[in-house]
Every structure is written in C-alpha cells, then in structure tokens.
Design a protein around this motif. Structure first.
Motif, short mmCIF file in Angstrom:
data_model
loop_
_atom_site.label_atom_id
_atom_site.label_comp_id
_atom_site.label_asym_id
_atom_site.label_seq_id
_atom_site.Cartn_x
_atom_site.Cartn_y
_atom_site.Cartn_z
N ARG A 198 22.86 -16.53 18.66
CA ARG A 198 23.42 -15.20 18.51
C ARG A 198 22.79 -14.48 17.31
NH1 ARG A 198 28.68 -16.33 17.69
NH2 ARG A 198 28.91 -16.82 19.90
N THR A 199 22.60 -15.22 16.22
CA THR A 199 21.98 -14.64 15.03
C THR A 199 20.53 -14.26 15.28
OG1 THR A 199 23.41 -16.03 13.66
CG2 THR A 199 21.50 -15.05 12.59
N ARG A 258 19.23 -13.47 18.18
CA ARG A 258 19.28 -12.31 19.07
C ARG A 258 19.56 -11.03 18.28
NH1 ARG A 258 23.10 -14.20 22.51
NH2 ARG A 258 21.74 -15.87 23.20
N LYS A 259 20.50 -11.09 17.33
CA LYS A 259 20.82 -9.92 16.51
C LYS A 259 19.62 -9.50 15.66
CE LYS A 259 25.80 -10.43 16.04
NZ LYS A 259 26.92 -10.68 15.11
N ARG A 298 16.45 -9.99 16.36
CA ARG A 298 15.46 -9.37 17.26
C ARG A 298 15.87 -7.94 17.61
NH1 ARG A 298 14.38 -14.06 21.64
NH2 ARG A 298 13.03 -15.37 20.37
N ASP A 299 17.15 -7.73 17.94
CA ASP A 299 17.61 -6.39 18.26
C ASP A 299 17.45 -5.45 17.07
OD1 ASP A 299 18.28 -7.22 20.80
OD2 ASP A 299 20.42 -7.52 20.33
N PHE A 300 17.76 -5.94 15.88
CA PHE A 300 17.60 -5.12 14.68
C PHE A 300 16.15 -4.73 14.46
CE2 PHE A 300 16.75 -4.93 10.09
CZ PHE A 300 17.51 -3.82 9.77
N SER A 301 15.23 -5.68 14.63
CA SER A 301 13.81 -5.37 14.42
C SER A 301 13.29 -4.40 15.48
CB SER A 301 12.97 -6.65 14.39
OG SER A 301 12.94 -7.25 15.65
N GLU A 302 13.73 -4.56 16.73
CA GLU A 302 13.31 -3.62 17.78
C GLU A 302 13.84 -2.22 17.51
OE1 GLU A 302 11.15 -3.83 20.29
OE2 GLU A 302 10.66 -5.82 19.50
N SER A 303 15.09 -2.11 17.07
CA SER A 303 15.63 -0.78 16.77
C SER A 303 14.92 -0.17 15.57
CB SER A 303 17.14 -0.85 16.54
OG SER A 303 17.42 -1.55 15.35
N LYS A 312 11.77 -0.69 14.78
CA LYS A 312 10.47 -0.24 15.30
C LYS A 312 10.61 1.08 16.04
CE LYS A 312 8.19 -4.71 15.91
NZ LYS A 312 7.63 -5.65 16.89
N GLN A 313 11.65 1.20 16.86
CA GLN A 313 11.86 2.45 17.61
C GLN A 313 12.14 3.60 16.65
OE1 GLN A 313 11.29 3.03 20.75
NE2 GLN A 313 10.72 0.88 21.02
#
Length: 150
Positions: free
Chosen positions: A35-36, A38-39, A41-46, A48-49
């Motif tokens: 879970r950590t 995944r969080k 990865r989501d933080f880094s993708e956001s 980058k966006q």
C-alpha cells in the motif's frame, strides 16, 4: 528494481521476514508495504503530471527520463542532424593505421636509400627516426646543463 537479487538472497529475505514478523503478522506487513509503495507511485505520477501542466504546451514532449545524462546524450546523438553516423561510418581505423604504417615503412626505405647518396642530411623534409643523434666532437662544447630545469 531488484534485478541483482539472486534466488538464495530472496529466500534469505523471506526467512528473515518470517522470523522477525512471525507467520501471523507477515501478510498484514506485506499489505502495508505494498500500500505504501502504491501511494508513493501515485504521488510521483501526480507530481510528474503537475510539472508537465506547469511547463506548458512548449514542453509537451518532455520526458523525465531525459534528465538522466546517459539517456539525454544517447537521444541527441542518435539524431542524424549532426551527421555523426556519417562520420562514424566514414572513419575506418584499420585503414588509417595501414596508411600510417605504410608512411612509416616508406620513410624507412627512403632514408636508407638516401643515406647512400651524397646528400645524406637532406631527406626531403622528413625526419629519420632510426638515425642516432649526432654527438658533439672533441673540439665542440656541450650546451650547459641545468639540473633544476629537468
């Protein structure tokens, strides 16, 4: 990410995890770790966006992988605008070395042929690397030697 972990090392990590956390808590710990991850990865993708949106449309082809110097150089050298491929293909090291070898051998043969001629000192502007340097005669004085300069 873990390309250099072998099967023995992986087995050691599993056994160590079972010993530290116990067989009852291990599934819960694995879920928490996943879970950590995944969080993150989501933080880094956001992030980058957000950076892409803030840069604007002129940087629409910007890739974060280009920030790696090796990737950046490889990308720009593969571009054929500079003609690097033509230069690389036009340079033949074996051919160049053969030309240098031929030039050296022709110098040796021409210097040996010219040494028998009366004008042994003039070799057509070429330096004879096989000749020994002339030593000064008995009447000539040696140039001064400076031990501090060497």
């Amino acid at each position: 990410m873990f390309n250099d972990i072998g099967p023995l090392e992986l087995l050691t990590l599993v056994v160590l995890a079972v010993l530290v956390f116990g067989p009852d808590k291990l599934p819960k710990v694995i879920q928490d770790v996943m879970r950590t991850v995944r969080k993150i990865r989501d933080f880094s993708e956001s992030a980058k966006q957000d950076i892409r949106q803030e840069l604007g449309p002129e940087f629409k082809d910007f890739e974060f992988e280009d920030l790696n110097p090796k990737t950046f150089i490889r990308k720009h050298l593969d571009n054929d605008e500079l003609g690097i491929k033509e230069i690389r293909n036009g340079f033949d090291l074996k051919k160049e070395m053969a030309e240098v070898t031929d030039a050296v051998h022709s110098t040796d043969s021409s210097s040996s042929a010219s040494s028998s001629s009366p004008s042994a000192g003039a070799t057509g502007g070429r330096v004879d690397m096989t000749k020994k340097p002339e030593t000064p005669g008995a009447g000539e004085e040696r140039p001064p030697f400076d031990a501090d300069a060497t």
